[in-house]
Motif scaffolding. Structure first.
Motif, mmCIF file in Angstrom:
data_model
loop_
_atom_site.group_PDB
_atom_site.id
_atom_site.type_symbol
_atom_site.label_atom_id
_atom_site.label_comp_id
_atom_site.label_asym_id
_atom_site.label_seq_id
_atom_site.Cartn_x
_atom_site.Cartn_y
_atom_site.Cartn_z
ATOM 1 N N LYS A 162 0.824 -1.208 0.000
ATOM 2 C CA LYS A 162 0.000 0.000 0.000
ATOM 3 C C LYS A 162 0.861 1.263 0.000
ATOM 4 C CE LYS A 162 -3.926 -2.207 2.181
ATOM 5 N NZ LYS A 162 -4.724 -2.360 3.392
ATOM 6 N N GLY A 163 1.894 1.282 0.820
ATOM 7 C CA GLY A 163 2.789 2.436 0.859
ATOM 8 C C GLY A 163 3.492 2.643 -0.469
ATOM 9 N N HIS A 164 3.952 1.557 -1.050
ATOM 10 C CA HIS A 164 4.635 1.658 -2.344
ATOM 11 C C HIS A 164 3.667 2.113 -3.437
ATOM 12 C CE1 HIS A 164 8.065 -1.187 -0.903
ATOM 13 N NE2 HIS A 164 8.125 0.022 -0.379
ATOM 14 N N ALA A 165 2.414 1.677 -3.360
ATOM 15 C CA ALA A 165 1.412 2.129 -4.334
ATOM 16 C C ALA A 165 1.203 3.638 -4.217
ATOM 17 C CB ALA A 165 0.095 1.384 -4.128
ATOM 18 N N ILE A 166 1.161 4.152 -2.995
ATOM 19 C CA ILE A 166 1.017 5.596 -2.792
ATOM 20 C C ILE A 166 2.225 6.328 -3.366
ATOM 21 C CG2 ILE A 166 0.959 7.423 -1.031
ATOM 22 C CD1 ILE A 166 -0.717 5.407 0.678
ATOM 23 N N ALA A 167 3.432 5.820 -3.083
ATOM 24 C CA ALA A 167 4.651 6.452 -3.596
ATOM 25 C C ALA A 167 4.664 6.465 -5.120
ATOM 26 C CB ALA A 167 5.887 5.725 -3.053
ATOM 27 N N LEU A 168 4.266 5.366 -5.726
ATOM 28 C CA LEU A 168 4.283 5.287 -7.189
ATOM 29 C C LEU A 168 3.174 6.143 -7.807
ATOM 30 C CD1 LEU A 168 5.189 1.530 -7.663
ATOM 31 C CD2 LEU A 168 6.667 3.538 -7.976
ATOM 32 N N PHE A 169 2.046 6.261 -7.141
ATOM 33 C CA PHE A 169 1.003 7.155 -7.640
ATOM 34 C C PHE A 169 1.500 8.601 -7.631
ATOM 35 C CE2 PHE A 169 -2.599 10.016 -6.967
ATOM 36 C CZ PHE A 169 -3.299 9.781 -8.136
ATOM 37 N N ALA A 170 2.177 8.991 -6.542
ATOM 38 C CA ALA A 170 2.748 10.343 -6.480
ATOM 39 C C ALA A 170 3.758 10.533 -7.604
ATOM 40 C CB ALA A 170 3.394 10.587 -5.114
ATOM 41 N N CYS A 171 4.573 9.522 -7.873
ATOM 42 C CA CYS A 171 5.542 9.615 -8.975
ATOM 43 C C CYS A 171 4.842 9.735 -10.325
ATOM 44 C CB CYS A 171 6.486 8.407 -8.967
ATOM 45 S SG CYS A 171 7.743 8.487 -7.683
ATOM 46 N N ALA A 172 3.740 9.021 -10.513
ATOM 47 C CA ALA A 172 2.998 9.125 -11.772
ATOM 48 C C ALA A 172 2.457 10.542 -11.949
ATOM 49 C CB ALA A 172 1.865 8.098 -11.800
ATOM 50 N N CYS A 173 1.992 11.148 -10.864
ATOM 51 C CA CYS A 173 1.505 12.535 -10.941
ATOM 52 C C CYS A 173 2.648 13.495 -11.265
ATOM 53 C CB CYS A 173 0.835 12.932 -9.626
ATOM 54 S SG CYS A 173 -0.705 12.055 -9.304
ATOM 55 N N MET A 174 3.798 13.288 -10.648
ATOM 56 C CA MET A 174 4.968 14.125 -10.930
ATOM 57 C C MET A 174 5.373 14.002 -12.394
ATOM 58 S SD MET A 174 7.385 13.153 -7.735
ATOM 59 C CE MET A 174 6.971 13.479 -6.038
ATOM 60 N N ALA A 175 5.419 12.780 -12.890
ATOM 61 C CA ALA A 175 5.794 12.544 -14.289
ATOM 62 C C ALA A 175 4.790 13.212 -15.231
ATOM 63 C CB ALA A 175 5.877 11.043 -14.569
ATOM 64 N N GLY A 176 3.522 13.066 -14.928
ATOM 65 C CA GLY A 176 2.496 13.698 -15.752
ATOM 66 C C GLY A 176 2.629 15.207 -15.780
ATOM 67 N N ALA A 177 2.909 15.798 -14.626
ATOM 68 C CA ALA A 177 3.084 17.254 -14.576
ATOM 69 C C ALA A 177 4.297 17.693 -15.393
ATOM 70 C CB ALA A 177 3.216 17.715 -13.130
ATOM 71 N N GLY A 178 5.361 16.908 -15.371
ATOM 72 C CA GLY A 178 6.533 17.230 -16.184
ATOM 73 C C GLY A 178 6.231 17.160 -17.670
ATOM 74 N N ILE A 179 5.434 16.186 -18.057
ATOM 75 C CA ILE A 179 5.044 16.063 -19.465
ATOM 76 C C ILE A 179 4.172 17.242 -19.882
ATOM 77 C CG2 ILE A 179 3.676 14.664 -21.072
ATOM 78 C CD1 ILE A 179 4.758 12.194 -19.418
ATOM 79 N N VAL A 180 3.255 17.645 -19.018
ATOM 80 C CA VAL A 180 2.417 18.810 -19.314
ATOM 81 C C VAL A 180 3.279 20.063 -19.436
ATOM 82 C CG1 VAL A 180 0.617 20.330 -18.382
ATOM 83 C CG2 VAL A 180 0.319 17.845 -18.328
#
Length: 122
Positions: A75-93
């Motif tokens: 669960k903790g790793h899923a939260i960390a990876l979700f935050a990373c996906a949001c960071m990556a998406g913001a960088g792409i935007v």
């Protein structure tokens, strides 16, 4: 999640903590606001409210990434990876919206993308 993927999660989190400090705490300094292509004090005064808010957005992403690692487990790793996906998406935007921000977008997106890829393959 592999240790190397966790290292990239930490790098992404620390980067976003630094951006929080620049946007929410240090934005009034010319040396800081010019990093965001803000030309002068007048523009900085106009931009400050959104920069302040954006800084907290970055803080919350950093806390999600780092807190997820600290919590551990699936669960903790899923939260960390979700935050990373949001960071990556913001960088792409960011790069899609302004090609002049390519370096900032790479700094923002590369570590979380690396974390996501490494978490998937290792």
């Amino acid at each position: 999640m592999s240790v190397i993927a966790q290292v990239f999660v930490v790098l992404a989190g620390v980067f976003h903590l630094a951006v929080f400090a620049m946007e929410s705490l240090l934005f009034r300094k010319p040396s800081t606001y010019k990093r965001f292509r803000v030309k002068d004090d007048t523009e900085a005064a106009v931009a400050r409210p959104w920069a302040f808010n954006q800084g907290f957005y970055n803080l919350f992403l950093a806390l999600g990434a780092l807190g997820g690692l600290i919590a551990g487990g699936d669960k903790g790793h899923a939260i960390a990876l979700f935050a990373c996906a949001c960071m990556a998406g913001a960088g792409i935007v960011l790069i899609a919206s302004d090609r002049r921000m390519a370096q900032a977008a790479a700094l923002q997106a590369a570590p979380p993308i690396a974390a996501l890829v490494l978490a998937a393959v290792l």
